[in-house]
Design a protein around this motif. Structure first.
Motif, PDB file in Angstrom:
ATOM      1  N   GLU A 134      -0.067 -30.556  28.817  1.00 19.11           N
ATOM      2  CA  GLU A 134      -0.588 -29.198  29.006  1.00 19.11           C
ATOM      3  C   GLU A 134      -1.277 -28.704  27.740  1.00 19.11           C
ATOM      4  O   GLU A 134      -0.741 -28.803  26.643  1.00 19.11           O
ATOM      5  CB  GLU A 134       0.533 -28.243  29.385  1.00 19.11           C
ATOM      6  CG  GLU A 134       0.038 -26.888  29.824  1.00 19.11           C
ATOM      7  CD  GLU A 134       1.132 -26.019  30.406  1.00 19.11           C
ATOM      8  OE1 GLU A 134       0.815 -24.879  30.741  1.00 19.11           O
ATOM      9  OE2 GLU A 134       2.288 -26.475  30.515  1.00 19.11           O
TER      10      GLU A 134
ATOM     11  N   GLU B  12      -7.140 -30.548  29.143  1.00 14.76           N
ATOM     12  CA  GLU B  12      -8.355 -29.797  29.445  1.00 14.76           C
ATOM     13  C   GLU B  12      -9.499 -30.195  28.518  1.00 14.76           C
ATOM     14  O   GLU B  12     -10.649 -30.262  28.947  1.00 14.76           O
ATOM     15  CB  GLU B  12      -8.107 -28.287  29.335  1.00 14.76           C
ATOM     16  CG  GLU B  12      -7.192 -27.725  30.390  1.00 14.76           C
ATOM     17  CD  GLU B  12      -5.710 -27.815  30.038  1.00 14.76           C
ATOM     18  OE1 GLU B  12      -4.916 -27.179  30.734  1.00 14.76           O
ATOM     19  OE2 GLU B  12      -5.335 -28.520  29.076  1.00 14.76           O
TER      20      GLU B  12
ATOM     21  N   GLU C  96     -10.495 -36.427  38.040  1.00 15.69           N
ATOM     22  CA  GLU C  96      -9.592 -36.302  39.182  1.00 15.69           C
ATOM     23  C   GLU C  96      -8.139 -36.195  38.716  1.00 15.69           C
ATOM     24  O   GLU C  96      -7.376 -35.355  39.208  1.00 15.69           O
ATOM     25  CB  GLU C  96      -9.751 -37.492  40.131  1.00 15.69           C
ATOM     26  CG  GLU C  96      -8.926 -37.355  41.396  1.00 15.69           C
ATOM     27  CD  GLU C  96      -9.144 -38.507  42.365  1.00 15.69           C
ATOM     28  OE1 GLU C  96      -8.314 -38.625  43.286  1.00 15.69           O
ATOM     29  OE2 GLU C  96     -10.113 -39.280  42.217  1.00 15.69           O
TER      30      GLU C  96
ATOM     31  N   VAL D 165      -7.628 -32.672  37.137  1.00 15.62           N
ATOM     32  CA  VAL D 165      -7.530 -31.611  38.145  1.00 15.62           C
ATOM     33  C   VAL D 165      -6.154 -31.632  38.806  1.00 15.62           C
ATOM     34  O   VAL D 165      -5.526 -30.586  38.983  1.00 15.62           O
ATOM     35  CB  VAL D 165      -8.664 -31.737  39.184  1.00 15.62           C
ATOM     36  CG1 VAL D 165      -8.415 -30.857  40.395  1.00 15.62           C
ATOM     37  CG2 VAL D 165     -10.001 -31.408  38.533  1.00 15.62           C
ATOM     38  N   ARG D 166      -5.662 -32.800  39.151  1.00 15.75           N
ATOM     39  CA  ARG D 166      -4.339 -32.887  39.790  1.00 15.75           C
ATOM     40  C   ARG D 166      -3.243 -32.378  38.871  1.00 15.75           C
ATOM     41  O   ARG D 166      -2.327 -31.683  39.312  1.00 15.75           O
ATOM     42  CB  ARG D 166      -4.051 -34.304  40.236  1.00 15.75           C
ATOM     43  CG  ARG D 166      -4.888 -34.679  41.434  1.00 15.75           C
ATOM     44  CD  ARG D 166      -4.535 -36.027  41.940  1.00 15.75           C
ATOM     45  NE  ARG D 166      -5.538 -36.447  42.884  1.00 15.75           N
ATOM     46  CZ  ARG D 166      -5.265 -36.886  44.086  1.00 15.75           C
ATOM     47  NH1 ARG D 166      -4.025 -36.970  44.495  1.00 15.75           N
ATOM     48  NH2 ARG D 166      -6.235 -37.258  44.888  1.00 15.75           N
TER      49      ARG D 166
ATOM     50  N   ILE E 185      -3.602 -30.230  36.254  1.00 13.91           N
ATOM     51  CA  ILE E 185      -3.774 -28.791  36.039  1.00 13.91           C
ATOM     52  C   ILE E 185      -3.291 -28.007  37.253  1.00 13.91           C
ATOM     53  O   ILE E 185      -2.680 -26.946  37.101  1.00 13.91           O
ATOM     54  CB  ILE E 185      -5.244 -28.461  35.700  1.00 13.91           C
ATOM     55  CG1 ILE E 185      -5.580 -28.989  34.300  1.00 13.91           C
ATOM     56  CG2 ILE E 185      -5.512 -26.971  35.784  1.00 13.91           C
ATOM     57  CD1 ILE E 185      -7.053 -28.910  33.934  1.00 13.91           C
ATOM     58  N   ASN E 186      -3.521 -28.522  38.436  1.00  6.08           N
ATOM     59  CA  ASN E 186      -3.073 -27.840  39.656  1.00  6.08           C
ATOM     60  C   ASN E 186      -1.550 -27.788  39.778  1.00  6.08           C
ATOM     61  O   ASN E 186      -1.023 -27.009  40.572  1.00  6.08           O
ATOM     62  CB  ASN E 186      -3.685 -28.485  40.893  1.00  6.08           C
ATOM     63  CG  ASN E 186      -5.144 -28.148  41.059  1.00  6.08           C
ATOM     64  OD1 ASN E 186      -5.630 -27.152  40.529  1.00  6.08           O
ATOM     65  ND2 ASN E 186      -5.869 -28.989  41.767  1.00  6.08           N
ATOM     66  N   MET E 187      -0.856 -28.596  38.999  1.00  7.17           N
ATOM     67  CA  MET E 187       0.613 -28.585  39.015  1.00  7.17           C
ATOM     68  C   MET E 187       1.193 -27.520  38.082  1.00  7.17           C
ATOM     69  O   MET E 187       2.359 -27.163  38.200  1.00  7.17           O
ATOM     70  CB  MET E 187       1.158 -29.956  38.587  1.00  7.17           C
ATOM     71  CG  MET E 187       0.876 -31.054  39.575  1.00  7.17           C
ATOM     72  SD  MET E 187       1.314 -32.704  38.930  1.00  7.17           S
ATOM     73  CE  MET E 187       3.003 -32.506  38.418  1.00  7.17           C
ATOM     74  N   TYR E 188       0.401 -27.035  37.151  1.00  8.51           N
ATOM     75  CA  TYR E 188       0.905 -26.114  36.142  1.00  8.51           C
ATOM     76  C   TYR E 188       1.571 -24.887  36.770  1.00  8.51           C
ATOM     77  O   TYR E 188       1.013 -24.227  37.631  1.00  8.51           O
ATOM     78  CB  TYR E 188      -0.215 -25.604  35.238  1.00  8.51           C
ATOM     79  CG  TYR E 188      -0.827 -26.587  34.274  1.00  8.51           C
ATOM     80  CD1 TYR E 188      -0.373 -27.882  34.130  1.00  8.51           C
ATOM     81  CD2 TYR E 188      -1.892 -26.188  33.486  1.00  8.51           C
ATOM     82  CE1 TYR E 188      -0.964 -28.758  33.220  1.00  8.51           C
ATOM     83  CE2 TYR E 188      -2.485 -27.058  32.577  1.00  8.51           C
ATOM     84  CZ  TYR E 188      -2.021 -28.337  32.453  1.00  8.51           C
ATOM     85  OH  TYR E 188      -2.604 -29.190  31.555  1.00  8.51           O
ATOM     86  N   ASP E 189       2.760 -24.613  36.333  1.00  8.31           N
ATOM     87  CA  ASP E 189       3.466 -23.359  36.545  1.00  8.31           C
ATOM     88  C   ASP E 189       4.575 -23.323  35.504  1.00  8.31           C
ATOM     89  O   ASP E 189       4.620 -24.187  34.625  1.00  8.31           O
ATOM     90  CB  ASP E 189       3.976 -23.191  37.982  1.00  8.31           C
ATOM     91  CG  ASP E 189       5.056 -24.187  38.391  1.00  8.31           C
ATOM     92  OD1 ASP E 189       5.768 -24.727  37.526  1.00  8.31           O
ATOM     93  OD2 ASP E 189       5.189 -24.438  39.596  1.00  8.31           O
TER      94      ASP E 189
ATOM     95  N   TRP F 167       6.664 -26.674  35.625  1.00 11.68           N
ATOM     96  CA  TRP F 167       5.903 -27.744  36.270  1.00 11.68           C
ATOM     97  C   TRP F 167       6.399 -29.138  35.905  1.00 11.68           C
ATOM     98  O   TRP F 167       6.169 -30.084  36.650  1.00 11.68           O
ATOM     99  CB  TRP F 167       4.412 -27.590  36.020  1.00 11.68           C
ATOM    100  CG  TRP F 167       3.885 -28.036  34.700  1.00 11.68           C
ATOM    101  CD1 TRP F 167       3.847 -27.308  33.557  1.00 11.68           C
ATOM    102  CD2 TRP F 167       3.295 -29.290  34.389  1.00 11.68           C
ATOM    103  NE1 TRP F 167       3.270 -28.037  32.557  1.00 11.68           N
ATOM    104  CE2 TRP F 167       2.914 -29.260  33.027  1.00 11.68           C
ATOM    105  CE3 TRP F 167       3.041 -30.454  35.120  1.00 11.68           C
ATOM    106  CZ2 TRP F 167       2.308 -30.330  32.395  1.00 11.68           C
ATOM    107  CZ3 TRP F 167       2.440 -31.526  34.487  1.00 11.68           C
ATOM    108  CH2 TRP F 167       2.076 -31.457  33.145  1.00 11.68           C
TER     109      TRP F 167
ATOM    110  N   LYS G 237       8.108 -30.907  38.683  1.00 13.81           N
ATOM    111  CA  LYS G 237       7.281 -31.516  39.728  1.00 13.81           C
ATOM    112  C   LYS G 237       6.998 -32.984  39.432  1.00 13.81           C
ATOM    113  O   LYS G 237       6.730 -33.759  40.340  1.00 13.81           O
ATOM    114  CB  LYS G 237       5.956 -30.770  39.871  1.00 13.81           C
ATOM    115  CG  LYS G 237       6.081 -29.382  40.433  1.00 13.81           C
ATOM    116  CD  LYS G 237       4.718 -28.746  40.538  1.00 13.81           C
ATOM    117  CE  LYS G 237       4.797 -27.318  41.006  1.00 13.81           C
ATOM    118  NZ  LYS G 237       3.460 -26.692  41.048  1.00 13.81           N
TER     119      LYS G 237
END
Length: 130
Positions: free
Chosen positions: A44, A48, A75, A78-79, A81-85, A88, A91
């Motif tokens: 994290e 980016e 790809e 993106v996968r 980053i879409n998991m970030y919380d 995360w 996950k």
């Protein structure tokens, strides 16, 4: 003769990229909660920048890029980053997510012709700040 400062930074960033790929290509179920937190922190905020096409292209001499591998890196980015919380890293243990990440990262490592190294070992042995 050693690497100049610019080459040392490129090498360090290349090693950061490899670490992320090694993390993603690992069976993350075998790691502790603390390890997963560490791995999520390694990813994290770094992915980016590191997986940006222009940045990857700037690492000439360390990574050979073409449009195909640039798409693969994007790809995976993106996968992730879409998991970030807030939690995360948990996950990463999900078997379907882990399998998908493992497949994608192993594919990229194969294209780069890099053999897998366990991520904790890689951090200890190779990842050195210039």
């Amino acid at each position: 003769m050693g690497l100049n400062i610019d080459e040392r930074y490129k090498k360090y960033h290349y090693e950061e990229i490899l670490l992320i790929l090694f993390i993603c290509s690992s069976n993350l179920n075998q790691y502790s909660e603390e390890d997963l937190v560490d791995f999520s922190e390694d990813i994290e905020g770094r992915i980016e920048d590191l997986f940006e096409p222009e940045f990857l292209k700037s690492l000439d001499g360390f990574i050979e890029t073409d449009e195909s591998i640039i798409r693969d890196f994007n790809e995976l980015k993106v996968r992730l980053i879409n998991m970030y919380d807030s939690e995360w890293h948990e996950k990463l243990r999900d078997s379907a997510i882990n399998k998908d990440l493992t497949t994608m990262a192993a594919h990229i490592l194969n294209k780069l012709e890099v053999s897998y190294i366990e991520p904790k070992l890689f951090k200890e042995e190779y990842l050195n700040i210039p």
